[in-house]
Design an enzyme around this catalytic site. Structure first.
Site, mmCIF file in Angstrom:
data_model
loop_
_atom_site.group_PDB
_atom_site.id
_atom_site.type_symbol
_atom_site.label_atom_id
_atom_site.label_comp_id
_atom_site.label_asym_id
_atom_site.label_seq_id
_atom_site.Cartn_x
_atom_site.Cartn_y
_atom_site.Cartn_z
ATOM 1 N N ASP A 1 0.871 -1.182 0.000
ATOM 2 C CA ASP A 1 0.000 0.000 0.000
ATOM 3 C C ASP A 1 0.906 1.230 0.000
ATOM 4 O O ASP A 1 1.756 1.371 0.882
ATOM 5 C CB ASP A 1 -0.878 -0.049 1.264
ATOM 6 C CG ASP A 1 -1.981 0.998 1.269
ATOM 7 O OD1 ASP A 1 -1.820 2.036 0.603
ATOM 8 O OD2 ASP A 1 -2.996 0.790 1.962
ATOM 9 N N ASP B 1 -3.447 7.262 -3.134
ATOM 10 C CA ASP B 1 -3.370 6.155 -2.174
ATOM 11 C C ASP B 1 -3.822 4.908 -2.926
ATOM 12 O O ASP B 1 -4.928 4.888 -3.472
ATOM 13 C CB ASP B 1 -4.305 6.509 -1.008
ATOM 14 C CG ASP B 1 -4.286 5.521 0.138
ATOM 15 O OD1 ASP B 1 -3.555 4.516 0.065
ATOM 16 O OD2 ASP B 1 -5.030 5.761 1.116
ATOM 17 N N HIS C 1 -11.873 6.243 2.315
ATOM 18 C CA HIS C 1 -11.919 7.581 2.904
ATOM 19 C C HIS C 1 -11.865 8.666 1.851
ATOM 20 O O HIS C 1 -11.329 8.460 0.763
ATOM 21 C CB HIS C 1 -10.740 7.764 3.857
ATOM 22 C CG HIS C 1 -9.428 7.305 3.266
ATOM 23 N ND1 HIS C 1 -8.555 8.151 2.654
ATOM 24 C CD2 HIS C 1 -8.884 6.059 3.153
ATOM 25 C CE1 HIS C 1 -7.517 7.462 2.207
ATOM 26 N NE2 HIS C 1 -7.688 6.178 2.489
ATOM 27 N N HIS D 1 -6.966 11.450 5.291
ATOM 28 C CA HIS D 1 -8.256 10.917 5.742
ATOM 29 C C HIS D 1 -9.140 12.099 6.123
ATOM 30 O O HIS D 1 -9.203 12.518 7.269
ATOM 31 C CB HIS D 1 -8.078 9.964 6.929
ATOM 32 C CG HIS D 1 -7.467 8.655 6.528
ATOM 33 N ND1 HIS D 1 -7.671 7.489 7.225
ATOM 34 C CD2 HIS D 1 -6.685 8.296 5.485
ATOM 35 C CE1 HIS D 1 -7.015 6.490 6.633
ATOM 36 N NE2 HIS D 1 -6.404 6.962 5.571
ATOM 37 N N GLU E 1 -11.182 0.968 -0.503
ATOM 38 C CA GLU E 1 -10.208 -0.075 -0.175
ATOM 39 C C GLU E 1 -10.823 -1.255 0.563
ATOM 40 O O GLU E 1 -10.773 -1.321 1.778
ATOM 41 C CB GLU E 1 -9.014 0.499 0.596
ATOM 42 C CG GLU E 1 -9.311 1.373 1.777
ATOM 43 C CD GLU E 1 -8.022 1.943 2.380
ATOM 44 O OE1 GLU E 1 -7.060 1.188 2.575
ATOM 45 O OE2 GLU E 1 -7.993 3.152 2.645
ATOM 46 N N GLU F 1 -6.860 -1.290 -3.439
ATOM 47 C CA GLU F 1 -7.251 0.119 -3.245
ATOM 48 C C GLU F 1 -6.925 0.968 -4.467
ATOM 49 O O GLU F 1 -5.882 0.793 -5.097
ATOM 50 C CB GLU F 1 -6.514 0.694 -2.021
ATOM 51 C CG GLU F 1 -6.830 2.163 -1.738
ATOM 52 C CD GLU F 1 -6.172 2.698 -0.469
ATOM 53 O OE1 GLU F 1 -5.172 2.110 -0.020
ATOM 54 O OE2 GLU F 1 -6.672 3.716 0.052
HETATM 55 MN MN MN Z 1 -6.395 4.493 2.023
HETATM 56 MN MN MN Z 2 -3.722 2.840 1.281
#
Ligand code: MN
Ligand code: MN
Length: 294
Positions: A83, A94, A154, A162, A188, A277
């Site tokens: 990630d 992200d 998020h 976030h 995600e 994600e």
């Molecule tokens: Mn994330």
């Molecule tokens: Mn992530």
């Protein structure tokens, strides 16, 4: 569409770095060298790290980044989640992908991807978040696996990873709030096996920290605010940027409540976990994936 183009630049950078990191996931490989390769790639591509590269193995669901001098290796079997995220001038991305080290876990990894892609098809301006959550949960349950309930997607805003809305992986924890044009979100899905509880708990170790936004004017965090701004950072980076003794300072600042720590998260039933994600910009009639896998 009036979203800043740099969101797409940040997405492309993270996508390329993730791809490179994933290639290195082989039994016996050093987690530390994979983390560093990803983070250096982000810098070389003209971005900055949105947060430390996470390499979470098997029952560890998230928030493992190598501590300084980490000797951990990729195991022979199981699932590895990579990630990572980049930013360009605060515009964030992200993205994550999982690797099954043995064929037994390929369906688990495929289900995380499938849940993500099914959810993305529903994303557009005006759709309720609960609809997205329902699509994720249904896709996972159909394959006889369990969604991890207490990890969520998020919203993202400039310099804020976030921000605002959460995108839960089950509808009962979701809301009827509607997605709106130009929002930037990460979806995600985390998936575990029947054996898992479908929930994670904090382990005792933490290698990722962030300055608490409400305390950023506190003189004791001045160095951290200047260096890492509003974004998460690794204990590894602290050693590199400020020297080993600064780690004791970090511990004290966590106790003082000026720094927030992000402990390693483990599946409560010790189920193996897979994750997928993407970052999306919401358009009127569709989602624009900024972290597309090329
Ligand atoms: Mn994330
Ligand atoms: Mn992530």
């Amino acid at each position: 569409m009036v979203v800043n183009k740099l969101y797409f630049k940040a997405g492309e950078i993270a996508s390329k770095a993730l791809k490179e990191g994933i290639k290195l996931v082989k039994p016996g490989a050093s987690l530390l060298s994979i983390c560093e390769t990803i983070e250096n790639r982000i810098l070389n591509l003209g971005g900055r790290c949105a947060f430390p590269a996470n390499i979470s193995v098997n029952q560890i669901a998230a928030h493992y980044t190598s501590p300084p001098e980490d000797t951990a290796k990729i195991p022979e079997k199981g699932v590895v989640k990579v990630d990572c995220g980049a930013h360009v001038d605060g515009y964030l991305s992200d993205t994550a992908k999982s690797v099954a080290l043995n064929p037994e876990y390929e369906p688990l990894v495929e289900t995380a991807e499938k849940a993500l892609n099914s959810a993305i098809k529903w994303v557009r301006s005006g759709v309720k978040i609960s609809k997205i959550s329902a699509v994720i949960a249904q896709t996972i349950k159909k394959q006889d696996f369990k969604p991890v309930e207490n990890l969520t997607g998020h919203e993202m805003k400039r310099w804020n990873l976030h921000a605002g809305l959460s995108i839960p992986n089950i509808p009962s924890l979701s809301t009827n709030t509607k997605l709106r044009e130009n929002m930037v979100i990460a979806i995600e899905p985390f998936v575990t096996t029947k054996k898992g509880r479908g929930r994670v708990e904090a382990g005792k170790n933490a290698y990722i920290y962030k300055v608490d936004n409400k305390r950023r004017r506190d003189p004791s965090v001045k160095n951290f605010v200047e260096k890492y701004k509003t974004l998460p950072f690794a204990s590894r980076w602290v050693v590199k940027d400020f020297g080993k003794p600064a780690l004791n300072e970090v511990k004290k600042l966590v106790e003082k409540g000026v720094l927030i720590s992000y402990p390693v998260l483990k599946e409560i039933g010790r189920g193996i976990v897979a994750q997928a994600e993407h970052t999306l910009v919401i358009d009127k009639n569709k989602a624009l994936v900024t972290t597309k896998r090329t």
